[in-house]
Scaffold this active site. Structure first.
Site, PDB file in Angstrom:
ATOM      1  CB  SER A  81      -0.909   0.016   1.224  1.00  0.00           C
ATOM      2  OG  SER A  81      -0.235   0.598   2.312  1.00  0.00           O
ATOM      3  CE  LYS A  82      -3.178   6.362  -0.786  1.00  0.00           C
ATOM      4  NZ  LYS A  82      -4.055   5.482  -1.581  1.00  0.00           N
ATOM      5  NE  ARG A  83      -2.043   3.023   5.030  1.00  0.00           N
ATOM      6  CZ  ARG A  83      -2.997   3.143   4.107  1.00  0.00           C
ATOM      7  NH1 ARG A  83      -3.264   4.311   3.584  1.00  0.00           N
ATOM      8  NH2 ARG A  83      -3.656   2.083   3.679  1.00  0.00           N
TER       9      ARG A  83
END
Ligand code: GLU
Length: 459
Positions: free
Chosen positions: A227-229
């Site tokens: 994920s973008k995290r």
């Protein structure tokens, strides 16, 4: 030009991450491979979560990675506008077509898409309410990657919300029709939407495009989708860190695709030539930052000297730290030599400022552990004195000349090159790692080397 038309359709709701870049790349590669058209379409109907800043991140990242678009924002094209927020009239027009065909109805203020088939009311255990089911034949998707997929679409769904805004499924399909998209290449997470989309295409009497759902990218450690995290997920991070875009593109191309011959480092022209759906894996790809770092290092190593220097200087200028400012103020030929000496040793440009700091100041950091170790063993000060005598007159014009001289000295004393190496390196750089010792000497030059020797000798 072939008639292939593909689109990358990001929703600007966050930063541009590895997964988006890979989807964009696969579309771009397919367009370039087939001589087709690569379209950038911005799916920004969800106003609240969109911002201009996010849009610029998308444009900048695509441009940085070399994925130029043939149609889309900034470049225009015959099928625009290319931002969904500007296509409201088109959606109304398409809604009117569906309504005229008897395929819509209103309920609770929303507009629903009506499936064809017999209806019955049933209690849905899961949702704990009565729902209307429609008896339909399974929707078939002949996916270019997943193969034959069947899904039962048996409930009408909303296409315009009660606030008057169209829903993703509707605008996505309308635009694919209006923009004459021939191939929909997107993440596998969208496969579950595809039966809805296919039903909409059919209701419009439009040709159904070919679908290619590409495997997910798993996070580096542990299960689950990246994920973008996740660490290392954002493209702009690599840009800031001075990664080479061609290395990143090569790395991204291998996230789910392979040329089937073990090759990894490939020219973009070769990737374009070989890229096709049969080369895309069904299994998920795992992100591996070491592989990326390695790829970047391989690309750095191969850059022609002038090119490397240009990119390194660009990076230093962008950094604008005290360290890079001092480096940039140095004499240009000296700076160039320092950069080239470091070229084969660094994994990415971000390492350069720290890696080269001692070339530009006499006040460099000395690693205390290394100093204690080197100075506590053998007779380092004697070795330094012998080297000082040698290098006062030695030929500094080439690495080999310096190396030969030190080897001859070592042989005469019944010692090896290594007996001189660590103390000399400590003296000139304050550490035990770095470019080759002889390269260090040559680039630093006799004066600096001897001054640094005497400083350590006096310590
Ligand atoms: N806007 C969608 C997304 O960001 C695009 C889906 C598609 O490519 O069809 O995932």
């Amino acid at each position: 030009m072939s008639n292939v038309r593909v689109r990358f359709a990001p929703s600007p709701t966050g930063f541009f991450h590895i997964g988006s870049a890979r989807t964009a790349l696969f579309n771009w590669l397919y367009a370039r491979h087939t001589g087709g058209t690569f379209i950038l379409r911005i799916e920004d109907t969800d106003q609240a979560r969109n911002s201009e800043e996010f849009l610029n991140v998308i444009y900048d990242s695509l441009t940085w990675l070399g994925m130029t678009w043939d149609e889309g924002p900034k470049v225009g094209g015959a099928f625009g506008p290319y931002r969904q927020s500007e296509r409201g009239d088109i959606y109304k027009e398409y809604l009117a077509k569906l309504t005229a065909a008897g395929r819509t109805y209103e309920k609770d203020g929303a507009i629903w898409f009506k499936l064809l088939g017999e209806r019955s009311e049933v209690f849905d255990d899961h949702r704990k309410k009565i729902v209307t089911k429609v008896a339909t034949a399974p929707t078939v998707i002949d996916d270019q990657i997943r193969g034959h997929v069947e899904r039962v679409e048996d409930e009408d769904f909303v296409i315009f919300r009660s606030d008057g805004n169209p829903v993703f499924h509707f605008v996505n399909v309308v635009d694919d029709i209006a923009m004459q998209i021939t191939h929909v290449i997107r993440g596998e997470d969208h496969l579950s939407n595809t039966s809805k989309h296919v039903e909409l295409f059919k209701a419009f009497g439009a040709p159904v495009p070919a679908f290619a759902h590409i495997p997910l990218i798993l996070k580096q450690n542990g299960p689950g989708k990246m994920s973008k995290r996740d660490q290392g997920a954002l493209i702009e991070e690599y840009q800031k860190r001075g990664y080479l875009p061609e290395a990143l593109v090569n790395f991204l191309s291998l996230l789910g695709w392979s040329p089937k011959d073990d090759r990894e480092k490939m020219l973009i022209a070769d990737i374009v030539a070989l890229f096709d759906f049969p080369g895309i894996n069904q299994s998920n790809a795992r992100f591996d930052d070491k592989k990326l770092a390695h790829m970047n290092m391989a690309y750095l190593l191969e850059l022609p000297a002038d090119d490397f220097v240009v990119r390194a200087l660009e990076y230093f200028e962008k950094q604008a730290s005290p360290v890079t400012a001092v480096a940039l103020a140095a004499e240009p030929t000296y700076l160039r030599e320092v950069l080239l000496l470091s070229q084969p040793k660094i994994k990415s440009l971000e390492e350069l400022p720290a890696y080269t700091a001692y070339f530009f100041t006499e006040d460099f950091v000395v690693d205390a552990k290394v100093r204690d170790k080197v100075m506590g063993k053998g007779e380092p000060k004697l070795r330094l004195a012998e080297l000082t005598e040698l290098l006062t007159t030695a030929d500094f014009s080439s690495d080999t000349a310096i190396e030969e001289a030190i080897k001859a000295l070592a042989a005469a004393k019944g010692l090896g090159f290594g007996d001189y190496q660590s103390v000399a390196r400590l003296a000139v750089s304050g550490t035990n790692v770095g470019p080759s010792l002889t390269g260090l000497f040559r680039v630093l030059g006799r004066e600096r080397v001897l001054a640094r020797f005497s400083r350590l000798a006096a310590a």
